[in-house]
Design an enzyme around this catalytic site. Structure first.
Site, mmCIF file in Angstrom:
data_model
loop_
_atom_site.group_PDB
_atom_site.id
_atom_site.type_symbol
_atom_site.label_atom_id
_atom_site.label_comp_id
_atom_site.label_asym_id
_atom_site.label_seq_id
_atom_site.Cartn_x
_atom_site.Cartn_y
_atom_site.Cartn_z
ATOM 1 N N GLU A 209 -50.005 52.881 -9.170
ATOM 2 C CA GLU A 209 -48.999 53.521 -8.327
ATOM 3 C C GLU A 209 -47.967 52.486 -7.931
ATOM 4 O O GLU A 209 -48.147 51.294 -8.188
ATOM 5 C CB GLU A 209 -49.655 54.174 -7.105
ATOM 6 N N HIS A 247 -36.407 39.333 1.210
ATOM 7 C CA HIS A 247 -36.221 39.228 -0.227
ATOM 8 C C HIS A 247 -37.443 38.610 -0.873
ATOM 9 O O HIS A 247 -37.570 38.603 -2.081
ATOM 10 C CB HIS A 247 -35.017 38.348 -0.536
HETATM 11 N N1 LIG Z 1 -24.882 32.617 14.982
HETATM 12 C C1 LIG Z 1 -24.156 32.443 13.860
HETATM 13 N N2 LIG Z 1 -23.178 31.522 13.823
HETATM 14 C C2 LIG Z 1 -22.432 31.355 12.710
HETATM 15 N N3 LIG Z 1 -22.594 32.066 11.573
HETATM 16 C C3 LIG Z 1 -23.571 32.994 11.559
HETATM 17 C C4 LIG Z 1 -24.389 33.239 12.692
HETATM 18 N N4 LIG Z 1 -25.261 34.222 12.363
HETATM 19 C C5 LIG Z 1 -24.979 34.576 11.096
HETATM 20 N N5 LIG Z 1 -23.971 33.846 10.592
HETATM 21 C C6 LIG Z 1 -23.392 33.946 9.232
HETATM 22 O O1 LIG Z 1 -23.562 35.274 8.741
HETATM 23 C C7 LIG Z 1 -24.314 35.295 7.537
HETATM 24 C C8 LIG Z 1 -25.212 36.530 7.467
HETATM 25 O O2 LIG Z 1 -26.096 36.551 8.584
HETATM 26 P P1 LIG Z 1 -27.589 37.014 8.439
HETATM 27 O O3 LIG Z 1 -28.299 36.196 7.441
HETATM 28 O O4 LIG Z 1 -28.195 37.081 9.759
HETATM 29 O O5 LIG Z 1 -27.378 38.476 7.858
HETATM 30 P P2 LIG Z 1 -28.222 39.266 6.783
HETATM 31 O O6 LIG Z 1 -27.348 40.297 6.255
HETATM 32 O O7 LIG Z 1 -29.479 39.587 7.430
HETATM 33 O O8 LIG Z 1 -28.553 38.420 5.551
HETATM 34 P P3 LIG Z 1 -29.557 38.917 4.420
HETATM 35 O O9 LIG Z 1 -29.945 40.332 4.677
HETATM 36 O O10 LIG Z 1 -28.759 38.747 3.164
HETATM 37 O O11 LIG Z 1 -30.674 37.967 4.583
HETATM 38 C C9 LIG Z 1 -25.092 33.999 7.553
HETATM 39 O O12 LIG Z 1 -25.396 33.586 6.244
HETATM 40 C C10 LIG Z 1 -24.155 33.059 8.281
HETATM 41 O O13 LIG Z 1 -23.222 32.477 7.374
#
Ligand SMILES: Nc1ncnc2c1ncn2[C@@H]1O[C@H](COP(=O)(O)OP(=O)(O)OP(=O)(O)O)[C@@H](O)[C@H]1O
Ligand SMILES: [Mg+2]
Lengths: 290, 380
Positions: A209, A247
């Site tokens: 499955e 992932h």
């Molecule tokens: N606090 C922060 N300060 C600066 N940049 C940030 C911050 N939080 C997130 N980012 C930027 O935003 C991007 C995406 O954030 P995050 O990984 O939390 O989202 P995501 O969509 O969950 O990623 P994925 O699902 O692909 O793992 C990060 O790779 C980073 O470059």
């Protein structure tokens, strides 16, 4: 003949005194399985319809020569029950219990690698070699002895497909319900290897499955090591795609885990993949006739 | 159970893993206030139980409190990829020098744990895994031994020297968290090196093992925070496994594998299942009545396919259960009933004898699916 359980099986049941435990123990005995003991801590000295109860597995093994254990202990204590059987030298453990924490099973899995104990399950219906022994909850009345080996992740699909085989007069050597938990005992590969080596199995069926990559790995194994014909069935083409968070899963397996990907992997190595449970029985019948 | 990012970060902090300062906001104004508190800027992040937020517009870097309010308003109003959004996380915007990736996951193919680290985080990690898998370091962790120093050195060797010590501390604590809290996944993408040399977790994905929930009472409270469809909740309270789908044939079956298989067989017959519903082992009148109520409450349902394989539960018992359930529930659409297995003939005789106007009894799964598909087309 058969694999895993047969006329030499001497069964002890951990958790026999519970409601489910008692019900299935007596069913297994009525089927002809040699049930020699039950184990429930604190209830040593009692008996259930003549089957003696012991406090520990070691005592039960010593007194009765049990070589196989079936577990109905609740999820909090079931992992320990498996370890206790392994330490007492039990060769085969079928753990029916559902809901064991994955971390507990990861420990059990690692520990068993250093022992001679084979685990089936958890969260599985057990193993039956029709006409010889039933260890678990597979309804013995739908099975007949024969030469088809069967291994399945899903319990009810075992019942459904075995019933269709039996209705066509096709008997089974052994049916293994391996269970669907992420960390489990023997899987497709170990089961297929046993059937390949069993002189009394002519053909094997595997039903998988969605989720994980057990089926994909089985496909590689079949390509390299299996000469006997294999018929497969995969459930879940229409199942809702589980929401995925991280992932890591896909990175680890490199597989999407979809039913289509699994069917494709199996077909690529020459396995016939049925599209419905009844088609399984039809393909098996054709294969045995041809 | 998949946790929201802010819940994962609470766990991270409890285990000493550094995270940005952040506030959970249920209204745009709160996001603006948070931005003011963080010196005028903020990253506003949608809180959902799925990934891919960055690419899907669920993460916005905001340079002013007003921009933060606008972003929060949009996310709370529009939801994210079909998911209801009742909160966003507003975080301090940090100066990032480099983005990495690390995770620890229960590896079902080995039954142990696998820890991963790569210097190329933030980007599409799945593409990286496919095209240049050698850039991702992997170590197998024996559950009986745990994560050892040499594992940690092997993993952090993937990173620039400046980040190794900080990353080592993070990965050690991640393993502790995973172990103590029964997680099956802890993932940090990205793990970042800041301009000031600190290594900090910018994202948190934590999946906890549902089977282990009983030993973590605090997770039960978190579970209450996720939106759940009222029909699914009703089914869950009755101990039924129900998932709503978008077709028109209601499905009731016993055993997850058989129900999944039923969805497939219905699709092959040219119809679509309206739901997944597994009633488990016992097909009692009570269970059957609740199941029918749940399914019939979905207005899209045009017929119901009850697919029962009688194993230990005999079909005659199931047949009586179905008939009794129908004295309590008003069947508004036809019910295709397929009983097979132990005592199937007796079960079918009971159904035929009752001559219930809404029940169509069909002996095999394939024929029953075809009949259900035909009836639902007719009712369209
Ligand atoms: N606090 C922060 N300060 C600066 N940049 C940030 C911050 N939080 C997130 N980012 C930027 O935003 C991007 C995406 O954030 P995050 O990984 O939390 O989202 P995501 O969509 O969950 O990623 P994925 O699902 O692909 O793992 C990060 O790779 C980073 O470059
Ligand atoms: Mg991320």
């Amino acid at each position: 003949m058969s694999v895993l359980v047969d006329a030499d099986t001497k069964l002890l049941v951990q958790g026999m005194t519970g409601k489910e435990g008692t019900f299935h123990t007596l069913r297994n005995r009525a089927y002809g399985t040699d049930v020699v003991a039950g184990v429930t801590p604190g209830k040593g000295g009692q008996d259930i319809e003549g089957i003696p109860v012991f406090d520990t597995v070691a005592e039960a093994v010593h007194a009765t020569g049990a070589n196989t254990s079936m577990i109905f202990v609740g999820p909090r204590f079931a992992a320990e029950a498996i370890l206790e059987s392994a330490d007492a030298g039990i060769g085969l453990v079928a753990c029916i219990t559902e809901g064991i924490a994955a971390r507990d099973m990861a420990e059990v899995h690692a520990y068993l690698e250093g022992t001679a104990t084979t685990l089936v399950g958890p969260n599985c219906p057990g193993v039956i070699s029709p006409g010889l022994a039933n260890v678990g909850i597979i309804p013995g009345e739908v099975c007949v002895p024969g030469r088809v080996g069967f291994v399945s992740r899903s319990g009810t699909l075992v019942y459904q497909i075995v019933y269709e085989l039996t209705s066509r007069g096709i008997g089974q050597s052994t049916c293994i319900g391996m269970g669907g938990d992420p960390v489990h005992g023997i899987g497709f590969i170990e089961s297929l290897a046993m059937f390949e080596g069993d002189p009394d199995t002519d053909l094997m069926i595997m039903t998988g499955e969605i989720g994980g990559d057990d089926e994909e790995r089985a496909a590689s194994f079949i390509a390299e090591r299996v000469a006997k014909p294999v018929v497969a069935y995969i459930a879940g083409f229409e199942a809702p795609v589980g929401k995925r968070m991280g992932h890591a899963g896909a990175i680890v397996t490199g597989s999407s885990g979809t039913a289509a990907a699994k069917a494709e992997a199996l077909e690529a190595v020459g396995v016939q993949v049925a599209r419905t449970p009844s088609e399984v029985a039809r393909l098996v019948a054709d294969r045995l006739a041809g | 159970m998949d946790l929201y990012e802010h819940m994962g970060k609470d766990l991270f902090r409890a285990h000493g893993i550094p995270t940005p300062a952040g506030r959970v906001c249920g209204a745009p104004q709160e996001a603006a206030e948070a931005a003011r508190a963080f010196g005028g800027s903020a990253v506003v992040k949608v809180q959902v139980q799925v990934g891919g937020r960055g690419k899907g517009g669920g993460v916005e870097l905001c340079r002013s409190p007003d921009a933060a309010a606008v972003a929060a308003e949009r996310m709370l109003r529009d939801g994210f990829m079909g998911h209801v959004v009742d909160r966003v996380l507003a975080e301090e915007l940090l100066p990032i020098a480099q983005e990495f990736y690390t995770s620890i996951v229960l590896d079902r193919s080995t039954g142990g744990y696998l820890a991963l680290m790569t210097a190329e985080g933030g980007v599409d990690i799945e593409t990286l895994a496919r095209e240049r898998p050698e850039t991702i370091r992997r170590v197998q962790v024996d559950p009986l031994l745990g994560l050892r120093s040499y594992h940690v050195r092997e993993l952090t060797g993937a990173l620039p020297v400046a980040a190794r010590e900080g990353a080592a501390d993070v990965v050690r604590k991640l393993f502790e968290l995973l172990w103590e809290r029964d997680a099956t996944l802890v993932e940090v993408n990205p793990l970042v090196l800041l301009d000031d040399g600190r290594v900090i977790a910018l994202d948190a994905k934590v999946t906890v093992d549902d089977n282990a929930l009983p030993r973590h009472p605090d997770f039960a409270a978190l579970a209450q925070e996720f939106p759940i469809d009222p029909v699914e909740k009703r089914a869950k309270d009755a101990g039924l496994q129900y998932v709503k789908l978008d077709g028109e044939v209601g499905i009731i079956g016993n055993g997850a594998g058989l129900v999944m298989s039923t969805l497939d067989v219905v699709a092959r017959a040219g119809a679509k299942a309206a739901n997944f519903l597994d009633i488990g082992g016992g097909a009692s009148a009570d269970t059957m009545a609740t199941s029918l109520e749940v399914i019939l409450s979905d207005p899209a349902v045009r017929c119901v396919f009850v697919n029962i394989f009688g194993g230990i539960t005999r079909c005659d018992v199931v047949a009586n259960g179905v008939l009794e359930a129908l004295t309590r529930v008003d069947a508004t659409v036809p019910i295709v009933l397929r009983l097979d297995g132990t005592n199937a003939e007796e079960g079918r005789r009971i159904i035929d004898g009752a001559r219930h106007p809404m029940i169509v009894s069909v002996p095999t799964m394939d024929e029953a699916a075809a009949e259900a598909a035909r009836l639902s087309r007719e009712a369209a």
